[in-house]
Enzyme design. Sequence first.
Site, PDB file in Angstrom:
ATOM      1  N   ASN A  12      34.135  -4.804-143.394  1.00  0.00           N
ATOM      2  CA  ASN A  12      33.029  -4.841-142.080  1.00  0.00           C
ATOM      3  C   ASN A  12      34.000  -4.160-140.978  1.00  0.00           C
ATOM      4  OD1 ASN A  12      31.535  -4.814-140.077  1.00  0.00           O
ATOM      5  ND2 ASN A  12      31.463  -7.282-140.057  1.00  0.00           N
ATOM      6  N   TRP A  13      33.972  -2.871-140.810  1.00  0.00           N
ATOM      7  CA  TRP A  13      34.601  -2.084-139.482  1.00  0.00           C
ATOM      8  C   TRP A  13      33.942  -2.617-138.337  1.00  0.00           C
ATOM      9  CZ3 TRP A  13      35.194   3.485-141.362  1.00  0.00           C
ATOM     10  CH2 TRP A  13      36.188   3.662-142.617  1.00  0.00           C
ATOM     11  N   LYS A  14      33.084  -3.237-137.989  1.00  0.00           N
ATOM     12  CA  LYS A  14      32.345  -3.488-136.730  1.00  0.00           C
ATOM     13  C   LYS A  14      32.249  -2.369-135.881  1.00  0.00           C
ATOM     14  CE  LYS A  14      33.841  -8.322-137.697  1.00  0.00           C
ATOM     15  NZ  LYS A  14      34.120  -9.725-137.024  1.00  0.00           N
ATOM     16  N   HIS A 102      24.924 -11.125-139.661  1.00  0.00           N
ATOM     17  CA  HIS A 102      26.494 -11.527-139.538  1.00  0.00           C
ATOM     18  C   HIS A 102      26.133 -12.366-138.191  1.00  0.00           C
ATOM     19  CE1 HIS A 102      30.423 -11.028-138.033  1.00  0.00           C
ATOM     20  NE2 HIS A 102      30.455 -10.780-139.101  1.00  0.00           N
ATOM     21  N   GLU A 104      28.045 -12.391-135.425  1.00  0.00           N
ATOM     22  CA  GLU A 104      28.127 -11.747-134.118  1.00  0.00           C
ATOM     23  C   GLU A 104      26.621 -11.060-133.831  1.00  0.00           C
ATOM     24  OE1 GLU A 104      32.533 -10.230-134.782  1.00  0.00           O
ATOM     25  OE2 GLU A 104      30.933  -8.850-135.124  1.00  0.00           O
ATOM     26  N   GLU A 174      30.470 -17.385-143.915  1.00  0.00           N
ATOM     27  CA  GLU A 174      31.606 -16.988-142.676  1.00  0.00           C
ATOM     28  C   GLU A 174      31.684 -18.384-141.764  1.00  0.00           C
ATOM     29  OE1 GLU A 174      30.426 -13.527-140.656  1.00  0.00           O
ATOM     30  OE2 GLU A 174      28.523 -14.136-140.124  1.00  0.00           O
ATOM     31  N   GLY A 180      38.072 -14.073-136.644  1.00  0.00           N
ATOM     32  CA  GLY A 180      38.537 -13.126-135.493  1.00  0.00           C
ATOM     33  C   GLY A 180      39.714 -13.874-134.741  1.00  0.00           C
ATOM     34  N   SER A 220      38.972 -14.137-141.418  1.00  0.00           N
ATOM     35  CA  SER A 220      40.309 -14.009-141.406  1.00  0.00           C
ATOM     36  C   SER A 220      40.938 -13.903-142.678  1.00  0.00           C
ATOM     37  CB  SER A 220      40.981 -15.250-140.528  1.00  0.00           C
ATOM     38  OG  SER A 220      40.602 -15.247-139.146  1.00  0.00           O
ATOM     39  N   GLY A 241      37.101  -8.612-142.134  1.00  0.00           N
ATOM     40  CA  GLY A 241      36.566  -7.708-140.847  1.00  0.00           C
ATOM     41  C   GLY A 241      37.878  -7.131-140.481  1.00  0.00           C
ATOM     42  N   GLY A 242      38.893  -7.541-139.441  1.00  0.00           N
ATOM     43  CA  GLY A 242      39.865  -6.797-138.915  1.00  0.00           C
ATOM     44  C   GLY A 242      40.719  -6.265-139.898  1.00  0.00           C
TER      45      GLY A 242
END
Length: 259
Positions: A12-14, A102, A104, A174, A180, A220, A241-242
């Site tokens: 997931n590149w957001k 998600h 967010e 999640e 994050g 993470s 994610g990141g």
Amino acid sequence: MAASRKPIISGNWKMHKNHFEAIQAVQKLHYRLDGDDHDSVIVTVHPPFTDLRSIQTLIEADRMKIELGAQNCHWEDQGAFTGEVAPPMLAKLDVAYVIVGHSERRQFFGETDETVNLKVKAVGRAGMTPIMCCGESLEQREAGDAESWVEGQIVAGLAGLGGDAVGTLVIAYEPIWAIGTGRTATSEDAQAMCAHIRSVVRSNFGDDAAAKVRIQYGGSVKPGNIAELMSQADIDGALVGGASLDPDGFAAIVQYRNH
């Protein structure tokens, strides 16, 4: 993890990477992965909407086995919804998986279990697979409400679906407190909640749905913890994610079997 459930690892590149950067990233990821990786794991990348056409063209031209995903969609097929993207539009771009609900989106954009449910159904109608997210906050976990909260999200998010449909989709657990933050649920914590999720599916949609539904862990995820997470019985993949922004690091996560 049951042998019948092929692992699925999703990046997931957001809100990162323009379409030029996206092309470079997917090309690098493609070079890092081989046939055995794709035979063993479903790999999906979820770039921003502006990158989707470029990545679709790249995947098609180079016959990549990477699956294209989106990060969100609206629940209507068309209409006066300025700024929104409809599921059939994504399907026309050969999007295979869509992240729905998600944390967010829930936290910053007011998504509710009800709108998540509408989106899950809309994604399925368009012939794509939803990755429906669920998870608790640190306050809910510390209060002992984590399991009941997640159960409520699943029951409401999947309301109106039959067991056959539920068996084909992906649920991503999640823990919000681990996204994050650098904090990761222990593999035992993650397994306990993923097992609970499967039991909720079993209670509401039957044994067959529970056996088939794939449950990802997200929070993470890194090359250093993926192998231990994937060794758990009820964890069938990861929503990354990141760490998915770096093709080398994401490839190392996909190749967790070699760790």
